[in-house]
Design a protein around this motif. Structure first.
Motif, PDB file in Angstrom:
ATOM      1  N   GLY A   6       5.410  21.108  31.103  1.00 12.14           N
ATOM      2  CA  GLY A   6       6.087  20.418  32.191  1.00 12.14           C
ATOM      3  C   GLY A   6       6.329  18.969  31.853  1.00 12.14           C
ATOM      4  N   ASN A   7       7.027  18.327  32.747  1.00  8.21           N
ATOM      5  CA  ASN A   7       7.329  16.908  32.552  1.00  8.21           C
ATOM      6  C   ASN A   7       6.142  16.068  32.976  1.00  8.21           C
ATOM      7  OD1 ASN A   7       9.883  17.548  31.683  1.00  8.21           O
ATOM      8  ND2 ASN A   7      10.792  17.346  33.697  1.00  8.21           N
ATOM      9  N   HIS A   8       5.836  15.099  32.195  1.00  5.46           N
ATOM     10  CA  HIS A   8       4.744  14.188  32.511  1.00  5.46           C
ATOM     11  C   HIS A   8       5.048  12.828  31.893  1.00  5.46           C
ATOM     12  CE1 HIS A   8       3.718  15.881  28.570  1.00  5.46           C
ATOM     13  NE2 HIS A   8       3.203  14.699  28.322  1.00  5.46           N
ATOM     14  N   LEU A   9       4.500  11.820  32.498  1.00  2.00           N
ATOM     15  CA  LEU A   9       4.642  10.465  31.975  1.00  2.00           C
ATOM     16  C   LEU A   9       3.447   9.651  32.443  1.00  2.00           C
ATOM     17  CD1 LEU A   9       6.275   8.235  30.536  1.00  2.00           C
ATOM     18  CD2 LEU A   9       7.358   7.780  32.743  1.00  2.00           C
ATOM     19  N   ILE A  10       2.801   9.000  31.519  1.00  2.00           N
ATOM     20  CA  ILE A  10       1.691   8.102  31.831  1.00  2.00           C
ATOM     21  C   ILE A  10       2.195   6.686  31.590  1.00  2.00           C
ATOM     22  CG2 ILE A  10      -0.643   7.375  31.238  1.00  2.00           C
ATOM     23  CD1 ILE A  10      -1.099  10.253  30.203  1.00  2.00           C
ATOM     24  N   ILE A  35      -5.091  -1.783  25.256  1.00  2.00           N
ATOM     25  CA  ILE A  35      -4.408  -0.821  26.121  1.00  2.00           C
ATOM     26  C   ILE A  35      -3.088  -0.400  25.501  1.00  2.00           C
ATOM     27  CG2 ILE A  35      -3.245  -0.540  28.354  1.00  2.00           C
ATOM     28  CD1 ILE A  35      -5.419  -2.378  29.534  1.00  2.00           C
ATOM     29  N   ASP A  36      -2.376  -1.353  24.900  1.00  2.00           N
ATOM     30  CA  ASP A  36      -1.099  -1.051  24.268  1.00  2.00           C
ATOM     31  C   ASP A  36      -1.289  -0.116  23.072  1.00  2.00           C
ATOM     32  OD1 ASP A  36       1.680  -1.247  23.844  1.00  2.00           O
ATOM     33  OD2 ASP A  36       1.374  -2.858  22.393  1.00  2.00           O
ATOM     34  N   ILE A  37      -2.262  -0.385  22.226  1.00  2.00           N
ATOM     35  CA  ILE A  37      -2.525   0.470  21.065  1.00  2.00           C
ATOM     36  C   ILE A  37      -2.997   1.854  21.506  1.00  2.00           C
ATOM     37  CG2 ILE A  37      -4.013   0.757  19.023  1.00  2.00           C
ATOM     38  CD1 ILE A  37      -1.771  -1.282  18.681  1.00  2.00           C
ATOM     39  N   PHE A  38      -3.816   1.922  22.555  1.00  2.00           N
ATOM     40  CA  PHE A  38      -4.265   3.193  23.095  1.00  2.00           C
ATOM     41  C   PHE A  38      -3.070   4.020  23.577  1.00  2.00           C
ATOM     42  CE2 PHE A  38      -5.859   5.659  26.807  1.00  2.00           C
ATOM     43  CZ  PHE A  38      -6.701   6.513  26.119  1.00  2.00           C
ATOM     44  N   SER A  39      -2.125   3.377  24.240  1.00  2.00           N
ATOM     45  CA  SER A  39      -0.927   4.069  24.719  1.00  2.00           C
ATOM     46  C   SER A  39      -0.105   4.604  23.552  1.00  2.00           C
ATOM     47  CB  SER A  39      -0.065   3.127  25.555  1.00  2.00           C
ATOM     48  OG  SER A  39      -0.760   2.674  26.680  1.00  2.00           O
ATOM     49  N   GLU A  40       0.046   3.799  22.506  1.00  2.00           N
ATOM     50  CA  GLU A  40       0.795   4.250  21.330  1.00  2.00           C
ATOM     51  C   GLU A  40       0.107   5.426  20.648  1.00  2.00           C
ATOM     52  OE1 GLU A  40       1.859   1.181  18.563  1.00  2.00           O
ATOM     53  OE2 GLU A  40       2.437  -0.190  20.170  1.00  2.00           O
ATOM     54  N   SER A  41      -1.223   5.407  20.601  1.00  2.00           N
ATOM     55  CA  SER A  41      -1.962   6.505  19.981  1.00  2.00           C
ATOM     56  C   SER A  41      -1.778   7.805  20.749  1.00  2.00           C
ATOM     57  CB  SER A  41      -3.451   6.162  19.902  1.00  2.00           C
ATOM     58  OG  SER A  41      -3.652   5.020  19.114  1.00  2.00           O
ATOM     59  N   LEU A  42      -1.847   7.724  22.085  1.00  2.00           N
ATOM     60  CA  LEU A  42      -1.624   8.918  22.895  1.00  2.00           C
ATOM     61  C   LEU A  42      -0.204   9.433  22.734  1.00  2.00           C
ATOM     62  CD1 LEU A  42      -3.462   8.072  26.233  1.00  2.00           C
ATOM     63  CD2 LEU A  42      -4.198   9.641  24.440  1.00  2.00           C
ATOM     64  N   ASN A  43       0.744   8.521  22.591  1.00  2.00           N
ATOM     65  CA  ASN A  43       2.130   8.919  22.389  1.00  2.00           C
ATOM     66  C   ASN A  43       2.283   9.669  21.067  1.00  2.00           C
ATOM     67  OD1 ASN A  43       4.800   9.136  23.058  1.00  2.00           O
ATOM     68  ND2 ASN A  43       5.345   7.089  22.410  1.00  2.00           N
ATOM     69  N   LEU A  44       1.576   9.252  20.028  1.00  2.00           N
ATOM     70  CA  LEU A  44       1.630   9.943  18.736  1.00  2.00           C
ATOM     71  C   LEU A  44       1.006  11.323  18.801  1.00  2.00           C
ATOM     72  CD1 LEU A  44       0.793   7.014  16.303  1.00  2.00           C
ATOM     73  CD2 LEU A  44       3.000   8.151  16.615  1.00  2.00           C
ATOM     74  N   GLU A  45       0.089  11.540  19.763  1.00  2.00           N
ATOM     75  CA  GLU A  45      -0.534  12.856  19.935  1.00  2.00           C
ATOM     76  C   GLU A  45       0.333  13.808  20.743  1.00  2.00           C
ATOM     77  OE1 GLU A  45      -4.518  12.792  21.328  1.00  2.00           O
ATOM     78  OE2 GLU A  45      -5.179  11.343  19.820  1.00  2.00           O
ATOM     79  N   LEU A  47       1.750  13.073  23.954  1.00  2.00           N
ATOM     80  CA  LEU A  47       1.854  12.776  25.378  1.00  2.00           C
ATOM     81  C   LEU A  47       2.938  11.728  25.596  1.00  2.00           C
ATOM     82  CD1 LEU A  47      -1.921  12.512  26.258  1.00  2.00           C
ATOM     83  CD2 LEU A  47      -0.392  14.368  26.833  1.00  2.00           C
ATOM     84  N   ASN A  48       3.631  11.821  26.703  1.00  2.00           N
ATOM     85  CA  ASN A  48       4.637  10.814  27.038  1.00  2.00           C
ATOM     86  C   ASN A  48       3.936   9.644  27.700  1.00  2.00           C
ATOM     87  OD1 ASN A  48       6.789  12.328  26.076  1.00  2.00           O
ATOM     88  ND2 ASN A  48       7.033  13.394  28.011  1.00  2.00           N
ATOM     89  N   VAL A  49       3.681   8.607  26.926  1.00  2.00           N
ATOM     90  CA  VAL A  49       2.957   7.434  27.410  1.00  2.00           C
ATOM     91  C   VAL A  49       3.769   6.193  27.063  1.00  2.00           C
ATOM     92  CG1 VAL A  49       0.804   6.135  27.282  1.00  2.00           C
ATOM     93  CG2 VAL A  49       0.765   8.600  26.983  1.00  2.00           C
ATOM     94  N   ILE A  50       3.916   5.313  28.043  1.00  2.00           N
ATOM     95  CA  ILE A  50       4.543   4.021  27.786  1.00  2.00           C
ATOM     96  C   ILE A  50       3.616   2.935  28.325  1.00  2.00           C
ATOM     97  CG2 ILE A  50       6.897   4.894  27.832  1.00  2.00           C
ATOM     98  CD1 ILE A  50       7.164   3.740  30.644  1.00  2.00           C
ATOM     99  N   SER A  51       3.753   1.759  27.800  1.00  2.00           N
ATOM    100  CA  SER A  51       2.990   0.629  28.332  1.00  2.00           C
ATOM    101  C   SER A  51       3.972  -0.468  28.714  1.00  2.00           C
ATOM    102  CB  SER A  51       1.970   0.120  27.307  1.00  2.00           C
ATOM    103  OG  SER A  51       2.605  -0.261  26.116  1.00  2.00           O
ATOM    104  N   LEU A  52       3.862  -0.904  29.945  1.00  2.00           N
ATOM    105  CA  LEU A  52       4.699  -1.987  30.446  1.00  2.00           C
ATOM    106  C   LEU A  52       4.019  -3.304  30.153  1.00  2.00           C
ATOM    107  CD1 LEU A  52       5.771  -0.581  33.912  1.00  2.00           C
ATOM    108  CD2 LEU A  52       7.056  -0.555  31.787  1.00  2.00           C
ATOM    109  N   LYS A  53       4.789  -4.258  29.673  1.00  2.00           N
ATOM    110  CA  LYS A  53       4.240  -5.576  29.338  1.00  2.00           C
ATOM    111  C   LYS A  53       5.020  -6.658  30.058  1.00  2.00           C
ATOM    112  CE  LYS A  53       3.432  -3.806  24.785  1.00  2.00           C
ATOM    113  NZ  LYS A  53       4.517  -2.871  24.678  1.00  2.00           N
ATOM    114  N   PRO A  54       4.769  -6.820  31.362  1.00  2.00           N
ATOM    115  CA  PRO A  54       5.485  -7.884  32.077  1.00  2.00           C
ATOM    116  C   PRO A  54       5.028  -9.254  31.596  1.00  2.00           C
ATOM    117  CG  PRO A  54       3.815  -6.923  33.490  1.00  2.00           C
ATOM    118  CD  PRO A  54       3.837  -6.114  32.232  1.00  2.00           C
ATOM    119  N   SER A  55       5.861 -10.230  31.856  1.00  2.00           N
ATOM    120  CA  SER A  55       5.549 -11.593  31.455  1.00  2.00           C
ATOM    121  C   SER A  55       4.500 -12.190  32.389  1.00  2.00           C
ATOM    122  CB  SER A  55       6.829 -12.421  31.471  1.00  2.00           C
ATOM    123  OG  SER A  55       6.598 -13.689  30.930  1.00  2.00           O
TER     124      SER A  55
END
Length: 71
Positions: A6-10, A35-45, A47-55
């Protein structure tokens, strides 16, 4: 990790301080970078994971400063 069908996004909330840490707040920037590196690692596994980096937001943390990249 077990991937479900199914569709998922973290969405993980980081901060631009993961790129440009503030003086005397190095632990804050380091935690946001992890947190950013953790998100990238999950994405490589798979999972659809993105990390938002507001200013930065003009708060007491940054002394109420204003600027082009400060909200």
């Amino acid at each position: 990790m077990k991937i479900r069908k199914g569709n998922h996004l973290i969405i993980n909330m980081c901060s631009s301080s993961s790129y440009y840490p503030l003086p005397y707040f190095f632990l804050y920037g380091a935690s946001k970078a992890s947190i950013d590196i953790f998100s990238e690692s999950l994405n490589l596994e798979g999972l659809n994971v993105i990390s938002l980096k507001p200013s930065y937001v003009s708060t007491a943390l940054i002394g109420g400063r204003k600027g082009n990249f400060i909200i």
